[in-house]
Design an enzyme around this catalytic site. Structure first.
Site, PDB file in Angstrom:
ATOM      1  N   HIS A  12     -10.954 -14.258   4.490  1.00 55.93           N
ATOM      2  CA  HIS A  12     -12.440 -12.780   3.896  1.00 55.93           C
ATOM      3  C   HIS A  12     -13.531 -13.440   3.481  1.00 55.93           C
ATOM      4  CE1 HIS A  12      -9.961  -9.306   3.127  1.00 55.93           C
ATOM      5  NE2 HIS A  12      -9.287  -9.769   4.335  1.00 55.93           N
ATOM      6  N   ASP A  49     -10.987 -11.347  11.563  1.00 54.03           N
ATOM      7  CA  ASP A  49      -9.782 -11.291  10.301  1.00 54.03           C
ATOM      8  C   ASP A  49      -8.526 -11.470  10.527  1.00 54.03           C
ATOM      9  OD1 ASP A  49      -8.687 -11.363   7.510  1.00 54.03           O
ATOM     10  OD2 ASP A  49      -8.988  -9.407   7.165  1.00 54.03           O
ATOM     11  N   HIS A  82       1.146  -0.745   0.096  1.00 48.27           N
ATOM     12  CA  HIS A  82       0.033   0.042   0.280  1.00 48.27           C
ATOM     13  C   HIS A  82       0.744   0.896  -0.319  1.00 48.27           C
ATOM     14  CE1 HIS A  82      -2.256  -2.519   2.339  1.00 48.27           C
ATOM     15  NE2 HIS A  82      -3.311  -2.395   1.759  1.00 48.27           N
ATOM     16  N   ASP A 112       2.361   1.947   3.611  1.00 38.95           N
ATOM     17  CA  ASP A 112       3.507   1.094   3.878  1.00 38.95           C
ATOM     18  C   ASP A 112       4.406   1.911   3.640  1.00 38.95           C
ATOM     19  OD1 ASP A 112       0.936  -0.633   4.358  1.00 38.95           O
ATOM     20  OD2 ASP A 112       1.981  -0.963   2.146  1.00 38.95           O
ATOM     21  N   GLU A 129      -9.010 -13.431  -0.931  1.00 38.69           N
ATOM     22  CA  GLU A 129      -8.412 -13.993   0.121  1.00 38.69           C
ATOM     23  C   GLU A 129      -9.405 -14.408   1.241  1.00 38.69           C
ATOM     24  OE1 GLU A 129      -6.952 -10.656   2.338  1.00 38.69           O
ATOM     25  OE2 GLU A 129      -6.605 -10.949   4.298  1.00 38.69           O
TER      26      GLU A 129
HETATM   27  C1  XUL Z   1      -7.439  -6.329   4.236  1.00 37.78           C
HETATM   28  C2  XUL Z   1      -7.090  -6.918   3.349  1.00 37.78           C
HETATM   29  C3  XUL Z   1      -5.290  -5.790   2.629  1.00 37.78           C
HETATM   30  C4  XUL Z   1      -5.920  -6.335   1.406  1.00 37.78           C
HETATM   31  C5  XUL Z   1      -5.514  -4.885   0.539  1.00 37.78           C
HETATM   32  O1  XUL Z   1      -8.541  -7.540   5.386  1.00 37.78           O
HETATM   33  O2  XUL Z   1      -6.808  -7.977   3.619  1.00 37.78           O
HETATM   34  O3  XUL Z   1      -4.792  -6.058   2.855  1.00 37.78           O
HETATM   35  O4  XUL Z   1      -5.283  -6.914   0.906  1.00 37.78           O
HETATM   36  O5  XUL Z   1      -5.568  -3.642   1.070  1.00 37.78           O
HETATM   37 CO    CO Z   2      -5.737  -8.920   1.244  1.00 41.13          CO
END
Ligand code: XUL
Ligand code: CO
Length: 439
Positions: A270, A306, A100, A103, A267
């Site tokens: 998620h 998460d 990001h 970061d 993900e």
């Molecule tokens: C948050 C997440 C983030 C994204 C990128 O849960 O997964 O790190 O991958 O913003």
């Molecule tokens: Co992510």
């Protein structure tokens, strides 16, 4: 200067190795289904977790006092972190990374200062990429940490938040292009709501689409040809995230004409928070040609948030690789470890153990998935379950030759249904276990 003086390059030593700093399954050059393991898996390291996370959580302060950060602040700290990060990835043979904007460079007092810091640090990334051959899988903008995004960014009730987010994405796209990134990810951040009473959902979702169109247009303008990704997550930090799951995201992309520009970044944790399995999400996106990339981690099924843990469950990685291979493998995407060591695992060595474990779990999963595919047994069992669609009335329906009237006539004439066959769920499970455990 080295940040990890006691650790040399991690090598493949084979399944019998007991060396905690060696791979037992990840053998990058080993060929599987005509491609090297490295090309199949396309591992990526997440800058935010691996180099920035300090172990803080809502109940406690940081636990990880990284020796390389000591006595450094501002840009000196940021630049030093890039050098440490590349040493880390190099030692682990990780070929890609993700970041990001926030970061990699301090935000400073103003947006202009942030952008200048980003330009400076991007030069260091570029040098390190050239030195090591490590590439950028995708970049993204953090539009959720700064208080100006408390109501969301593209979906904020404040137009200024939208405008600042746009400025951030513009810059993040520019540096992603500058670094030769093969993708750019949108994860919702705070794009969702805490309370429907105070929310104009239609207006917010319209704004999100307009925002993503602006990004697609700007990418075209500057010649950024990387793949855009949308990363589903059902909740956290908001109680309802608009990018809830693949079904919601793909519907959104189609409804707003973005489907040709954006694919899914799926993900694991998620998916489970959405009440799905990750293989469900991979198959759902894959069947629509929307499987782009993967944020590889795992949750804890006893916890509803998460946890971003490193994946070590071979069942999980086998299933993931099975569905990734089924849909043709990665092109622009890869396996990005969006995962962090536990706050109790505060030693730098733990970062190595964690990545080695994740890489080995996926390498073993890939090998098992390839064995399942090679025999064709699993696919044949599925094909057998659907064989009534291969000929006769099934094939005619699939070919569009029937309607409700002709089918009613068929059913009336037949009088009774043909005998059904068993689903054999337990047999399927046993067959998969035979590949999981070969001796
Ligand atoms: C948050 C997440 C983030 C994204 C990128 O849960 O997964 O790190 O991958 O913003
Ligand atoms: Co992510």
């Amino acid at each position: 200067m080295t940040a990890f003086p006691e650790i040399s390059k991690i090598h493949y030593e084979g399944p019998d190795s007991k060396n905690p700093l060696a791979f037992r399954f990840y053998n990058p050059e080993e060929i599987i289904e005509g491609k090297s393991m490295a090309e199949h898996l396309k591992f990526s390291c997440a800058f935010w977790h691996t180099i920035c996370a300090d172990g803080s959580d809502p109940f406690g302060l940081g636990t990880m006092f990284r020796p390389w950060d000591m006595e450094k602040i501002g840009m000196e700290k940021a630049i030093n972190r890039v050098n440490v990060f590349f040493e880390f990835c190099e030692k682990l043979q990780i070929p890609y990374y993700c970041f990001h904007d926030r970061d990699i460079a301090p935000e400073g007092e103003t947006l202009a200062e942030f952008q200048a810091n980003l330009d400076e640090v991007t030069k260091v990334f570029k040098e390190q990429q050239q030195r090591t051959g490590i590439k950028l899988l995708w970049g993204t903008a953090n539009m959720f940490s700064n208080p100006r995004y408390m109501h969301g960014a593209a979906t904020s009730c404040h137009a200024d938040s939208f405008a600042f987010a746009a400025a951030q994405v513009k810059k993040a796209l520019e540096i992603t292009k500058e670094l030769g990134g093969t993708g750019y990810t949108f994860w919702g951040g705070r794009e969702g709501y805490q309370c429907l009473w105070n929310t104009d959902m239609k207006r917010e979702i319209d704004h999100l689409a307009a925002f993503m169109h602006m990004a697609v247009d700007y990418a075209k303008e500057i010649g950024f040809t990387g793949q855009f990704y949308f990363e589903p997550k059902p909740k956290e930090p908001t109680k309802h995230q608009y990018d809830f799951d693949c079904a919601a995201c793909i519907n959104f992309l189609r409804a707003y004409g973005l489907q040709d520009h954006v694919k899914m970044n799926i993900e694991t944790n998620h998916a489970t928070l959405a009440g799905h399995t990750v293989e469900h999400e991979l198959d759902y996106a894959g069947m629509q040609g929307m499987l782009g990339s993967v944020d590889a981690n795992t949750g804890d099924l006893l916890l509803g948030w998460d946890t971003d843990q490193f994946p070590t469950d071979i069942y999980l990685t086998t299933k993931m690789m099975l569905y990734i291979l089924k849909h043709g493998g990665f092109t622009t995407g890869g396996l990005n470890f969006d995962a962090k060591v536990r706050r109790e695992s505060f030693e730098p060595n733990d970062l190595f153990y964690a990545h080695i474990g994740g890489m080995d779990a996926f390498a073993k999963g890939l090998k098992i998935a390839a064995a399942i595919r090679k025999s064709g047994e699993w696919e044949q069992m599925i094909a057998q379950r659907y064989h009534s669609w291969d000929s006769g009335i099934g094939a005619e329906i699939e070919a569009g030759k029937h309607n409700l009237k002709t089918l009613a006539n068929y059913a009336l004439e037949k009088g009774n249904i043909a005998p059904l066959s068993s689903g054999h769920q337990e047999l399927f499970e046993n067959v998969i276990n035979r590949y999981m455990f070969t001796d």
